[in-house]
Design an enzyme around this catalytic site. Structure first.
Site, short mmCIF file in Angstrom:
data_model
loop_
_atom_site.label_atom_id
_atom_site.label_comp_id
_atom_site.label_asym_id
_atom_site.label_seq_id
_atom_site.Cartn_x
_atom_site.Cartn_y
_atom_site.Cartn_z
N THR A 220 0.71 -1.23 0.14
CA THR A 220 0.32 -0.01 -0.29
C THR A 220 0.52 1.59 -0.23
OG1 THR A 220 -1.86 1.09 1.46
CG2 THR A 220 -0.27 -0.06 2.86
N ASP A 221 0.29 2.16 -0.38
CA ASP A 221 0.91 3.53 -0.33
C ASP A 221 0.94 4.37 0.87
OD1 ASP A 221 -1.67 4.43 -0.31
OD2 ASP A 221 -1.90 5.98 -1.25
N GLU A 222 0.09 3.83 2.08
CA GLU A 222 0.47 4.18 3.33
C GLU A 222 1.72 4.02 4.19
OE1 GLU A 222 -3.79 3.57 4.94
OE2 GLU A 222 -4.51 3.06 3.68
N TYR B 153 -1.98 -0.53 11.33
CA TYR B 153 -1.85 -1.26 9.93
C TYR B 153 -0.96 -0.73 9.00
CZ TYR B 153 -3.15 -1.44 4.64
OH TYR B 153 -3.42 -1.99 3.27
N LYS C 136 2.40 -2.90 7.19
CA LYS C 136 2.98 -3.40 5.64
C LYS C 136 3.64 -2.85 5.58
CE LYS C 136 0.19 -4.25 2.60
NZ LYS C 136 -0.19 -5.90 2.38
P1 NAD Z 1 -9.46 -7.61 2.10
O1 NAD Z 1 -9.65 -7.07 3.43
O2 NAD Z 1 -10.95 -7.24 1.65
O3 NAD Z 1 -8.86 -8.58 1.82
C1 NAD Z 1 -7.80 -9.47 2.46
C2 NAD Z 1 -8.16 -11.05 2.53
O4 NAD Z 1 -6.82 -11.94 3.05
C3 NAD Z 1 -9.54 -11.59 2.81
O5 NAD Z 1 -9.47 -12.39 1.79
C4 NAD Z 1 -8.66 -12.90 3.94
O6 NAD Z 1 -9.81 -14.00 4.33
C5 NAD Z 1 -7.72 -12.89 3.87
N1 NAD Z 1 -6.87 -13.06 4.57
C6 NAD Z 1 -6.62 -12.21 6.02
N2 NAD Z 1 -6.08 -12.65 7.11
C7 NAD Z 1 -5.57 -13.72 6.44
C8 NAD Z 1 -4.43 -15.32 6.89
N3 NAD Z 1 -3.87 -15.11 8.18
N4 NAD Z 1 -4.15 -15.73 5.97
C9 NAD Z 1 -5.02 -16.22 5.00
N5 NAD Z 1 -6.29 -15.30 4.68
C10 NAD Z 1 -6.81 -13.99 4.93
O7 NAD Z 1 -8.26 -6.66 1.32
P2 NAD Z 1 -7.65 -5.92 0.16
O8 NAD Z 1 -8.73 -4.70 -0.03
O9 NAD Z 1 -8.45 -7.23 -1.29
O10 NAD Z 1 -6.19 -5.86 -0.42
C11 NAD Z 1 -5.07 -6.53 -0.33
C12 NAD Z 1 -4.03 -6.61 -0.29
O11 NAD Z 1 -3.31 -5.17 -1.07
C13 NAD Z 1 -3.56 -6.30 1.10
O12 NAD Z 1 -2.32 -6.51 0.94
C14 NAD Z 1 -3.70 -4.74 1.01
O13 NAD Z 1 -2.77 -4.77 2.20
C15 NAD Z 1 -2.42 -4.16 -0.23
N6 NAD Z 1 -3.95 -3.28 -0.33
C16 NAD Z 1 -4.82 -2.79 -0.63
C17 NAD Z 1 -5.68 -1.05 -0.92
C18 NAD Z 1 -6.60 -0.72 -1.06
O14 NAD Z 1 -7.35 -0.26 -1.25
N7 NAD Z 1 -7.79 -2.33 -0.50
C19 NAD Z 1 -4.96 -0.82 -1.34
C20 NAD Z 1 -3.12 -0.65 -1.95
C21 NAD Z 1 -2.84 -1.93 -0.99
P1 TYD Z 2 -11.23 3.88 4.36
O1 TYD Z 2 -11.85 3.70 3.54
O2 TYD Z 2 -11.27 3.43 5.57
O3 TYD Z 2 -9.53 4.08 3.51
P2 TYD Z 2 -8.01 4.26 4.27
O4 TYD Z 2 -7.85 5.23 5.41
O5 TYD Z 2 -6.51 3.15 4.20
O6 TYD Z 2 -7.02 5.75 3.61
O7 TYD Z 2 -10.89 5.31 4.50
C1 TYD Z 2 -10.75 6.25 3.03
C2 TYD Z 2 -10.90 7.57 3.93
O8 TYD Z 2 -12.55 8.05 4.15
C3 TYD Z 2 -9.86 7.39 5.35
O9 TYD Z 2 -9.60 9.52 5.29
C4 TYD Z 2 -11.20 8.14 6.66
C5 TYD Z 2 -11.93 8.71 5.88
N1 TYD Z 2 -13.47 8.03 6.54
C6 TYD Z 2 -14.55 8.45 6.80
O10 TYD Z 2 -14.24 10.07 6.51
N2 TYD Z 2 -15.70 7.88 7.21
C7 TYD Z 2 -15.75 6.65 6.90
O11 TYD Z 2 -16.86 5.85 8.20
C8 TYD Z 2 -14.39 6.12 7.10
C9 TYD Z 2 -14.57 4.36 6.65
C10 TYD Z 2 -13.66 6.18 6.57
#
Ligand code: NAD
Ligand code: TYD
Length: 351
Positions: free
Chosen positions: A131-133, A157, A161
């Site tokens: 992630t970019d975070e 989080y 990561k």
């Molecule tokens: P998500 O939470 O939707 O899915 C995570 C999946 O991992 C789920 O299916 C869960 O069951 C599985 N999982 C969790 N713990 C586990 C374990 N101990 N063993 C096996 N499986 C397990 O997450 P996502 O949004 O699809 O993100 C996927 C990846 O991409 C993550 O590594 C996240 O850090 C990264 N990422 C997400 C975003 C975003 O905006 N969602 C952006 C950049 C990077």
């Molecule tokens: P989120 O989807 O949780 O992603 P991330 O924190 O990983 O960027 O949140 C996106 C943005 O929205 C973040 O600035 C937090 C804000 N947010 C709210 O304002 N209300 C909410 O209920 C949630 C879940 C997030």
């Protein structure tokens, strides 16, 4: 080639599994997922019968399980997405993030190294999706995160990561493991669990509940359509250089309040409500602890070196996303029953 995809039942993972299963019929895709609250096999209903797809339920934090799986399945490559992924949950339960994101990643790195090193690493890839975070928080200037930006994680989080990214690079430098890494901005799209901002807001607007905006809604995120993240992962997996990192973003920065207002207008239009109806549900609530102000990503490396770019505008992606949630009420009803309601009650209590 047999590819182990971890976290394939989650939001991004399910789009990556679908892309690889359908685009590469000669690859065997093994989806390893623990099916936590965020994992849902309904996300993969359309590919579950494919001859090149197999699902295995298991926990990456369980070293014995991971070692046995690698011994038994002998994957040629790994695309690692399994993670605890929600910042708010990391604030209330950081240890779950250490277990899955840090220990789980190290278990996979060890297993891949022990399986591949004896025969040589040629033809193998360990791809870690991040992630970019990990880069921290920007202010409202023109600055963006590049692949050279120093890590400065600020939430449990992002700290977990960042830690996993460091371990992945350490296995490359120390043991020669052929790793690839990408750091992506906020994704949105179908199958997104409704705890993150966009699906939470759509779900609440659909059901006439208030949409919680943290603080003043000034925070900025860069949003990328999930299917475009999946094509970026395809590009990095096949054409990225071993040992390298690629930043992935949508060139699409939005302040949270502006984004929610746009989403309200799209929902009004799609549901035939009078313009302005949904905006009345916006509710400002107590800010998130340690809330990162702005994320912005410079994706010029992946665009220039691998020829990747996003395929949809934000307006197109958001319209597709709202349509998907309106058409998939059953999916939403399933994921918002039971434990989801307890989580929501706690997360937004008193807010
Ligand atoms: P998500 O939470 O939707 O899915 C995570 C999946 O991992 C789920 O299916 C869960 O069951 C599985 N999982 C969790 N713990 C586990 C374990 N101990 N063993 C096996 N499986 C397990 O997450 P996502 O949004 O699809 O993100 C996927 C990846 O991409 C993550 O590594 C996240 O850090 C990264 N990422 C997400 C975003 C975003 O905006 N969602 C952006 C950049 C990077
Ligand atoms: P989120 O989807 O949780 O992603 P991330 O924190 O990983 O960027 O949140 C996106 C943005 O929205 C973040 O600035 C937090 C804000 N947010 C709210 O304002 N209300 C909410 O209920 C949630 C879940 C997030």
């Amino acid at each position: 080639m047999k590819i182990l995809i971890t976290g394939g039942a989650g939001f991004i993972g399910s789009h990556v599994v679908r892309l690889f299963v359908t685009k590469y019929p000669n690859y065997q895709i093994l989806n390893l997922d623990a099916l936590t609250y965020a994992g849902n096999l309904e996300n993969l209903r359309d590919v579950k019968q494919a001859p090149n797809y197999k699902f295995v339920k298991g926990d990456i934090a369980d070293q014995n399980f991971v070692d046995q799986l690698f011994a038994h399945e002998a994957p040629d490559a790994v695309i690692h997405l399994a993670a605890e992924s929600h910042v708010d949950r990391s604030i209330t339960d950081p240890m779950a993030f250490v277990k899955t994101n840090v220990i789980g990643t190290v278990n996979l790195l060890n297993a891949a190294r022990h399986l591949w090193q004896p025969g040589g690493y040629a033809g193998h890839v360990f791809y870690h999706v991040s992630t970019d975070e990990v880069y921290g928080s920007l202010d409202f200037g023109p600055e963006m995160f590049t692949e050279e930006t120093a890590y400065d994680p600020r939430s449990p989080y992002s700290a977990s990561k960042a830690s996993s990214d460091h371990f992945v690079r350490a296995w490359h430098h120390t043991y020669g493991l052929p790793i690839k890494l990408s750091n992506c901005s906020n994704n949105y799209g179908p199958n997104h669990f409704p705890e993150k901002l966009i699906p939470l807001a759509i779900h609440r607007l659909r059901t006439g509940q208030p949409v919680p905006v943290y603080g003043k809604g000034e925070n900025v995120r860069d949003w990328l359509f999930v299917k475009d993240h999946a094509t970026a992962i395809d590009a990095v997996f096949h054409r990225g250089k071993p040992g390298e990192t690629y930043n992935i973003g949508g060139v699409n920065e939005w302040q949270n309040l502006k984004l929610i207002e746009l989403l309200c207008d799209v929902v009004d239009e799609k549901t035939g409500q009078a313009p302005g109806t949904s905006r009345q549900l916006i509710k400002f609530v107590t800010d998130r602890a340690g809330h990162d102000m702005r994320y912005a990503i410079d994706s010029s490396k992946i665009m220039n070196e691998l020829g990747w770019k996003p395929s949809v505008t934000f307006e197109q992606g958001l319209a597709q996303t709202v349509d998907w949630y309106l058409e998939n009420e059953e999916w939403l009803n399933h994921v918002t029953s039971g434990a989801y309601q307890d989580y929501n009650a706690k997360q937004y209590a008193g807010r």
